[in-house]
Design an enzyme around this catalytic site. Structure first.
Site, PDB file in Angstrom:
ATOM      1  N   ASP A  50       0.836  -1.204   0.000  1.00  0.00           N
ATOM      2  CA  ASP A  50       0.000   0.000   0.000  1.00  0.00           C
ATOM      3  C   ASP A  50       0.878   1.265   0.000  1.00  0.00           C
ATOM      4  O   ASP A  50       1.934   1.293   0.628  1.00  0.00           O
ATOM      5  CB  ASP A  50      -0.834  -0.038   1.299  1.00  0.00           C
ATOM      6  CG  ASP A  50      -1.901   1.026   1.370  1.00  0.00           C
ATOM      7  OD1 ASP A  50      -2.914   0.883   0.682  1.00  0.00           O
ATOM      8  OD2 ASP A  50      -1.708   1.997   2.121  1.00  0.00           O
ATOM      9  N   GLU A  63       1.480  -0.480  -4.992  1.00  0.00           N
ATOM     10  CA  GLU A  63       0.568   0.599  -5.378  1.00  0.00           C
ATOM     11  C   GLU A  63       1.391   1.869  -5.572  1.00  0.00           C
ATOM     12  O   GLU A  63       1.861   2.468  -4.605  1.00  0.00           O
ATOM     13  CB  GLU A  63      -0.481   0.831  -4.271  1.00  0.00           C
ATOM     14  CG  GLU A  63      -1.496   1.877  -4.667  1.00  0.00           C
ATOM     15  CD  GLU A  63      -2.243   2.499  -3.493  1.00  0.00           C
ATOM     16  OE1 GLU A  63      -3.364   2.959  -3.689  1.00  0.00           O
ATOM     17  OE2 GLU A  63      -1.696   2.538  -2.365  1.00  0.00           O
TER      18      GLU A  63
HETATM   19  C1  NOJ Z   1      -4.395   3.079  -0.462  1.00  0.00           C
HETATM   20  C2  NOJ Z   1      -5.586   2.198  -0.332  1.00  0.00           C
HETATM   21  O1  NOJ Z   1      -5.897   1.645  -1.582  1.00  0.00           O
HETATM   22  C3  NOJ Z   1      -6.699   3.055   0.227  1.00  0.00           C
HETATM   23  O2  NOJ Z   1      -7.928   2.379   0.183  1.00  0.00           O
HETATM   24  C4  NOJ Z   1      -6.332   3.452   1.629  1.00  0.00           C
HETATM   25  O3  NOJ Z   1      -7.291   4.365   2.127  1.00  0.00           O
HETATM   26  C5  NOJ Z   1      -4.960   4.132   1.679  1.00  0.00           C
HETATM   27  N1  NOJ Z   1      -3.980   3.500   0.868  1.00  0.00           N
HETATM   28  C6  NOJ Z   1      -4.424   4.183   3.102  1.00  0.00           C
HETATM   29  O4  NOJ Z   1      -3.932   2.950   3.493  1.00  0.00           O
END
Ligand code: NOJ
Length: 525
Positions: free
Chosen positions: A199, A260
């Site tokens: 993430d 991500e």
């Molecule tokens: C990215 C995630 O995809 C999202 O859903 C989340 O709110 C944030 N990171 C914080 O972890």
């Protein structure tokens, strides 16, 4: 044989919304186990599970309280082990969401860290003094577009958070924090996990000098006064942290590491790793975020991605996620089918967001049922996270009680059981496409050759010495005529009603895509 993840279709699943086994309105791990036959029938190779860890659930579980436990809402470690065993028994893999950028403010590490300035874990988070006038240490803003610093009365310092104030950022410059996180990775791999989705990968490290972000007055990037996140995002040190995680992961064979990375393409490609190892793949959102959904735009987005892909790097494609409006809502039900054919015939790994296989759209969430705190900041994501409709009975077969979020209004007709009974449905299209990916060697390589097309047509080839395929997609709602690169046979139409010889000019119906198996082994194009 390519590594498993290269040819795989991974199903990304929001744990609270997939299937509820204990009738509390929330999906859970045993609920997922009960539905694995659906995924196996569909032809899915791996599941990416959203966060399942103990959490106050302010940010849908991305606010983690214990990295090595299971949220009681979802089950326990025994249920987790059952899930791993049942997936592996069916030849499927498990990828976990991995969130080392921040924790919940209820994580014991943060409770210790905030307990006093000289606590040994003080430096596990990012603490700074106020400026002499009492204001926050920098002008940094968080994802709400509010101040990214929150004041702690007890110890009279500010702490930094990229997301909600209840999600303090860990200090990944501190080697003890990195070591603790690497232990977490090992813990889950020992339990059989096959990979991780990292993430917020661009945001792991902030500027060491705590410099103010410059204001970006370039109107193309946002309204005047928009902040350019040069000191809180994509810092060079981030790559060192990712490389460390990757080394830990590489101690275990055949594991996958996906990141991500929300960044311009050129920057995103850096995350494959250059001087140091990076991700096997940063997610590629090109076809998800390209607007409008128009053939020339999409063609260019694919081309740019393929051109910029570093040597030896493996491509991947994403149509939707838990953070963006669903493909069926963005593109409409007919183009959702064309998009599926595009995604699943492009070279590389495919990430399917749960519900895409039934053309699920965004749900209506009335104000009194809102769960996502970002709604207050105009960025609510609840509609894309609604429960999976399995059947037409009450609560869509998802649960015996009212689910935590409302089902999409069309669930009585758009659900797994109804679409499975309809051989022309999008569900059967997904299944046919996934079978094609497994059957056709041309769909298992990284070779992609664009073909010149006009208007709403998008065309490309997947050349292969055994059998080349041409993919011809009509991204519009009027009939189109395509010129094929050779003689062949239509082996799949998005409308699932066509298998015929094709040569020369091919008429595509509105919103239709076809895959043509070419009989000439090395057609021009
Ligand atoms: C990215 C995630 O995809 C999202 O859903 C989340 O709110 C944030 N990171 C914080 O972890």
């Amino acid at each position: 044989m390519p590594t498993w993840w290269k040819t795989s279709a991974t199903y990304s699943l929001f744990p609270a919304s997939f299937s509820d086994s204990n009738n509390d309105g929330y999906g859970d791990l045993d609920g997922i186990v009960a539905r694995l036959d659906h995924l196996a029938w569909l032809g899915i190779d791996a599941v990416w599970l959203g966060p399942i860890y103990p959490s106050p659930m302010l940010d849908a579980g991305y606010d983690i309280q214990d990295f090595c436990g299971i949220n009681g809402k979802f089950g326990d470690l025994a249920a987790f082990d059952r899930l791993v065993a049942e997936l592996h028994r069916r030849g499927m893999r498990l990828i976990l969401d991995f969130v080392p950028n921040h924790t919940s403010d209820r994580h014991p590490w943060f409770l210790e860290s905030r307990s006093s300035r000289d606590n040994p874990k003080r430096d596990w988070y990012i603490w700074r003094d106020a400026k002499p006038d009492g204001s926050p240490p920098t002008n940094w803003i968080d994802h709400r577009k509010e101040c990214a610093w929150s004041w702690d009365e007890g110890t009279a310092q500010y702490y930094y958070h990229l997301f909600l104030p209840e999600q303090p950022d860990l200090n990944l410059r501190n080697p003890d924090v990195v070591a603790a996180i690497e232990e977490v990775l090992a813990f889950w791999m020992e339990r059989g996990v096959d990979g991780f989705r990292l993430d917020a990968a661009m945001n792991l490290v902030e500027d060491e000098l705590f410099r103010d972000e410059p204001m970006d007055d370039d109107i193309a990037n946002g309204p005047p006064g928009w902040m350019d996140h040069l000191f809180t995002s994509d810092r060079p040190e981030t790559h060192r942290v990712i490389a460390g995680f990757r080394r830990t992961i590489d101690h275990y064979p055949e594991r996958l590491f996906v990141g991500e990375v929300i960044a311009p393409l050129v920057r995103m490609m850096e995350y494959y790793g250059r001087r140091e190892p990076g991700f096997h793949m940063p997610f590629n959102n090109q076809i998800m975020k390209t607007e409008p959904w128009a053939a020339r735009k999409i063609e260019a987005a694919i081309d740019q991605y393929m051109i910029l892909l570093p040597d030896g790097a493996w491509p991947n494609w994403v149509l939707g996620s838990h953070d963006v409006s669903r493909a069926a809502t963005r593109l409409g039900p007919e183009q959702a089918r064309v998009a599926a054919m595009l995604q699943l015939t492009l070279p590389g790994t495919a990430f399917i967001y749960y519900g895409e296989e039934i053309g699920l759209g965004d749900a209506e969430v009335p104000p009194d049922r809102i769960r996502d705190p970002y709604e207050a900041y105009g960025q609510g994501r609840d509609p894309y996270r609604a429960p999976m409709p399995w059947a037409s009975d009450a609560h869509g077969g998802f649960s015996g009680v009212e689910p935590w979020l409302p089902l999409a209004a069309d669930y009585p007709t758009r659900n797994v059981a109804a679409l499975r009974a309809d051989p022309g449905s999008i569900l059967h299209l997904y299944r046919a496409l996934l079978a094609l990916r497994r059957d056709k060697p041309a769909l298992q390589t990284e070779t992609y050759r664009p073909l010149r097309a006009e208007g709403d047509l998008l065309m490309f080839m997947r050349p292969h010495e055994q059998e080349s395929l041409a993919v011809v997609l009509n991204l519009g709602s009027a009939q189109q005529e395509a010129v094929l690169p050779g003689r062949g046979r239509i082996i799949l139409s998005t409308k699932l009603d066509r298998a015929e010889a094709a040569e020369g000019r091919l008429v595509l119906r509105p919103d239709e895509g076809v895959v043509v198996a070419l009989s000439d082994k090395s057609p021009a194009g």
